[in-house]
Design an enzyme around this catalytic site. Structure first.
Site, PDB file in Angstrom:
ATOM      1  N   HIS B 149       0.876  -1.169   0.000  1.00 12.56           N
ATOM      2  CA  HIS B 149       0.000   0.000   0.000  1.00 12.56           C
ATOM      3  C   HIS B 149       0.921   1.229   0.000  1.00 12.56           C
ATOM      4  O   HIS B 149       2.018   1.177   0.549  1.00 12.56           O
ATOM      5  CB  HIS B 149      -0.827  -0.050   1.290  1.00 12.56           C
ATOM      6  CG  HIS B 149      -1.878   0.993   1.429  1.00 12.56           C
ATOM      7  ND1 HIS B 149      -1.590   2.311   1.710  1.00 12.56           N
ATOM      8  CD2 HIS B 149      -3.232   0.913   1.342  1.00 12.56           C
ATOM      9  CE1 HIS B 149      -2.735   2.993   1.799  1.00 12.56           C
ATOM     10  NE2 HIS B 149      -3.739   2.168   1.572  1.00 12.56           N
ATOM     11  N   ASP B 229       3.261  -4.099   7.935  1.00  7.41           N
ATOM     12  CA  ASP B 229       1.971  -3.432   7.781  1.00  7.41           C
ATOM     13  C   ASP B 229       0.895  -4.491   8.000  1.00  7.41           C
ATOM     14  O   ASP B 229       0.669  -5.345   7.137  1.00  7.41           O
ATOM     15  CB  ASP B 229       1.877  -2.827   6.370  1.00  7.41           C
ATOM     16  CG  ASP B 229       0.479  -2.307   6.044  1.00  7.41           C
ATOM     17  OD1 ASP B 229      -0.413  -2.391   6.917  1.00  7.41           O
ATOM     18  OD2 ASP B 229       0.288  -1.829   4.916  1.00  7.41           O
ATOM     19  N   GLN B 232      -4.372  -5.257   7.212  1.00  4.99           N
ATOM     20  CA  GLN B 232      -5.359  -6.185   6.676  1.00  4.99           C
ATOM     21  C   GLN B 232      -5.272  -7.546   7.351  1.00  4.99           C
ATOM     22  O   GLN B 232      -5.992  -8.469   6.962  1.00  4.99           O
ATOM     23  CB  GLN B 232      -5.169  -6.338   5.153  1.00  4.99           C
ATOM     24  CG  GLN B 232      -5.312  -5.044   4.370  1.00  4.99           C
ATOM     25  CD  GLN B 232      -6.750  -4.530   4.317  1.00  4.99           C
ATOM     26  OE1 GLN B 232      -7.700  -5.265   4.541  1.00  4.99           O
ATOM     27  NE2 GLN B 232      -6.907  -3.248   4.025  1.00  4.99           N
ATOM     28  N   LYS B 255     -10.350  -0.091  10.671  1.00  3.84           N
ATOM     29  CA  LYS B 255     -10.574  -1.254   9.819  1.00  3.84           C
ATOM     30  C   LYS B 255     -10.970  -2.484  10.632  1.00  3.84           C
ATOM     31  O   LYS B 255     -11.177  -3.559  10.079  1.00  3.84           O
ATOM     32  CB  LYS B 255      -9.298  -1.573   9.017  1.00  3.84           C
ATOM     33  CG  LYS B 255      -8.950  -0.535   7.948  1.00  3.84           C
ATOM     34  CD  LYS B 255      -7.803  -1.036   7.099  1.00  3.84           C
ATOM     35  CE  LYS B 255      -7.059   0.065   6.372  1.00  3.84           C
ATOM     36  NZ  LYS B 255      -7.827   0.711   5.311  1.00  3.84           N
ATOM     37  N   CYS B 403      -4.747   2.492  -3.558  1.00  2.29           N
ATOM     38  CA  CYS B 403      -3.479   2.962  -2.980  1.00  2.29           C
ATOM     39  C   CYS B 403      -2.366   1.936  -3.174  1.00  2.29           C
ATOM     40  O   CYS B 403      -1.491   1.788  -2.313  1.00  2.29           O
ATOM     41  CB  CYS B 403      -3.620   3.308  -1.497  1.00  2.29           C
ATOM     42  SG  CYS B 403      -4.824   4.598  -1.192  1.00  2.29           S
TER      43      CYS B 403
END
Lengths: 152, 447
Positions: B149, B229, B232, B255, B403
């Site tokens: 991302h 990261d 997700q 999220k 993104c």
């Protein structure tokens, strides 16, 4: 508001059969505009002679709204005087920013009136404006460059 | 046929979950039921989270870590209890949890630790003990992957520009996995000059779950830090920071059913201790004189200004909500149940979408080692136009490059349509998605 009023037949027709697509030489200014949220891209070239948009050409990729709008821009602005082309562009901009409350003038905008429905979808307004704003930018660069051949 | 004809094992009780989310009861675009398939961008919030936030404001709102009055005490206790919940949720220690605005800020905080340390070292200014590991010299290398991302790419590009470091990356193969064996863009890019490796745990576009342990181990073997990261992954599956072997990990609250405006940076304590601050000001100091200041130990060193206490409390409530979920068959609980639920939805969506002519899934087409972000192109129709028809049917998805522009370029597509699932989505939502995609094909005449 339904899909048919957003995707008017005229828009789908310009999308499937774009008018004047392909970049021309020679040109006075070339710009490359992108819509960074979705990746739509458009290159526009203009050639200005004696205050007229003697040639407008474009090439790009993106959604039906952005590509159809570029095709309509080509039809409406090619050969027009710089002064009038900028007025037409402003009129299209006003329509697009009107959230559906601006009555479009077909005498000024031609097939551009078909985009009236787009104004009700804020996320798509940038798509519709891509070609027109690119052309405005290219014209101002061509005129601003002030070559001896250019006069407005 | 749809899969609703028989109960499917592994699913949550979706009707019961949906009842907790007031927004899911609304209609869109002329009275259509809302089918929300954009949780990869942001999730909806259950009433329990909204209540927790409101309750904080109504009962004990005060600026935390300031003042000695009763409200300040209670607000601080609530904020710190939220930190404890988040730490427990990912298997870390409370002192290792830094509250930030969002994951983007968390990742920038780490990138700025490097550039700030490098700038201070260049002028002979003091760094926290161990801070040398954040000082870069020209030619040092930063490794990312091609599926990042922008939030885990652009800060590293900026860091390279500011320090003269070189950005290298691991590529992505045709299936959408990290191409670790690639001769130029494989795991081999991690070498003796590598100082930091930043990668995603789960691609927000492809759904791919990356082999974090393998990459982190390669980074460790050359003394480089690994930054993950986890935007997700933490919302969608059990995550244990200790098992992953990474040094720093970022995720966003919004999220994972939490409020917007709060995110987390987790870091191993010794790593956080060695990092100079990012944002400076109140709360993050130890002593302040006109000539200069010293800084508080982590996590306070990285929490300048009055923090987002109500949002942190809301996020802790989201953690509580996720942990309390149970699969309908009663066999799984908490994040294991969430993961199993999404796995069923993903497998079903891959199968049904895959059978629509002209639909091409970008990313793994099998449900193994994959999360529920599902991106696809429909031949002959731009993603924006697909999304518009879906929206007209009440199906809310993301369109564009999500993104992750370089990743889209890798697959030769300007944009994709992405459906992403969460705890409130059921098999009926997949059916609605497929029906709407078929409608898009009919509308644009590509059938």
């Amino acid at each position: 508001m339904d899909l048919e009023s957003l995707y008017q037949e005229i828009i789908l027709d310009h999308y499937k059969h774009p008018r004047g697509r392909g970049l021309h030489d020679p040109f006075d200014a070339e710009v490359h505009h992108v819509n960074p949220t979705c990746g739509d891209e458009l290159t526009v070239r203009v050639r200005v002679r004696d205050g007229r948009l003697e040639d407008v050409s474009y090439e790009g990729q993106g959604c039906s709204i952005s590509q159809a709008s570029a095709s309509v821009m080509f039809e409406q602005l090619s050969g027009d005087t710089v002064e009038h082309a900028l007025e037409v562009t402003d009129s299209f901009l006003e329509l697009m920013q009107g959230r559906g409350n601006v009555e479009p003038d077909e005498d000024v905008l031609g097939d551009g009136v078909a985009f009236a429905g787009v104004a009700k979808y804020p996320a798509r307004v940038k798509c519709a404006l891509l070609g027109w704003m690119a052309c405005k930018d290219a014209v101002s660069q061509a005129v601003g460059r002030g070559t001896s051949e250019v006069s407005t | 046929m749809t899969a609703l004809d028989a109960p499917v094992s592994g699913l949550l009780d979706v009707e019961r979950v949906r009842a907790d989310f007031p927004i899911l009861a609304r209609t869109v675009r002329g009275g259509r039921p809302l089918v929300y398939l954009d949780s990869g961008a942001t999730s909806q919030k259950p009433r329990q989270v909204l209540d927790a936030e409101r309750d904080f404001y109504e009962r004990c709102n005060a600026a935390v870590h300031r003042g000695a009055h009763q409200l300040a005490e209670e607000a601080t206790d609530a904020f710190e209890a939220a930190r404890d919940s988040l730490a427990r949720f990912i298997g870390g220690d409370s002192r290792e949890i830094v509250f930030t605005k969002n994951a983007t800020e968390s990742l920038n905080l780490v990138a700025y630790a490097f550039s700030n340390a490098t700038a201070k070292a260049a002028h002979g200014r003091s760094l926290p003990p161990g801070g040398d590991r954040f000082v870069l010299t020209p030619g040092d290398e930063i490794v990312v992957t091609e599926m990042e991302h922008h939030a885990n790419l652009v800060p590293w590009q900026e860091l390279a520009d500011k320090t003269g470091a070189v950005l290298r990356w691991i590529g992505v193969d045709e299936e959408g996995r990290l191409d670790l064996d690639h001769p130029e863009h494989g795991l081999g890019v991690i070498g003796s000059r590598t100082r930091v490796v930043a990668l995603t745990h789960q691609s927000n576009v492809l759904g791919t779950v990356t082999p974090v342990e393998v990459v982190a181990s390669a980074a460790r073997s050359v003394g480089a830090l690994t930054v993950l990261d986890a935007c997700q992954s933490v919302p969608h599956a059990p995550v244990d920071v200790m098992a992953l072997g990474v040094d720093l990990l970022a995720f966003s609250g919004h999220k994972m059913l939490g409020p917007s405006g709060v995110g987390v940076l987790w870091g191993r304590y010794d790593v956080l201790e060695a990092m100079p601050p990012f944002l400076t000001g109140g709360s993050m100091i130890e002593t302040v004189h006109m000539e200069g200041s010293t800084f508080a130990p982590p996590p306070q060193r990285f929490e300048a200004g009055v923090p987002m206490a109500a949002q942190a409390v809301g996020l802790a409530a989201a953690v509580g909500y996720l942990e309390a979920l149970r699969s309908q068959d009663g066999l799984l609980g908490g994040m294991a149940a969430v993961e199993a639920h999404e796995h069923v939805l993903t497998a079903y969506a891959l199968e049904r979408l895959g059978s629509v002519p002209g639909v091409r899934v970008i990313g793994p087409t099998g449900a193994a080692e994959r999360g529920s972000a599902l991106s696809f192109v429909v031949e002959g129709i731009h993603a924006h136009d697909v999304g518009q028809v879906l929206d007209d049917r009440g199906v809310e998805v993301r369109v564009g490059h999500h993104c992750a522009w370089p990743l889209h370029r890798r697959f030769g597509v300007p944009a994709t349509t992405r459906a992403s699932f969460y705890v409130y989505n059921g098999l009926d939502d997949v059916d609605a998605l497929v029906e709407a995609v078929e409608r898009a094909r009919a509308f644009f005449g590509v059938i």
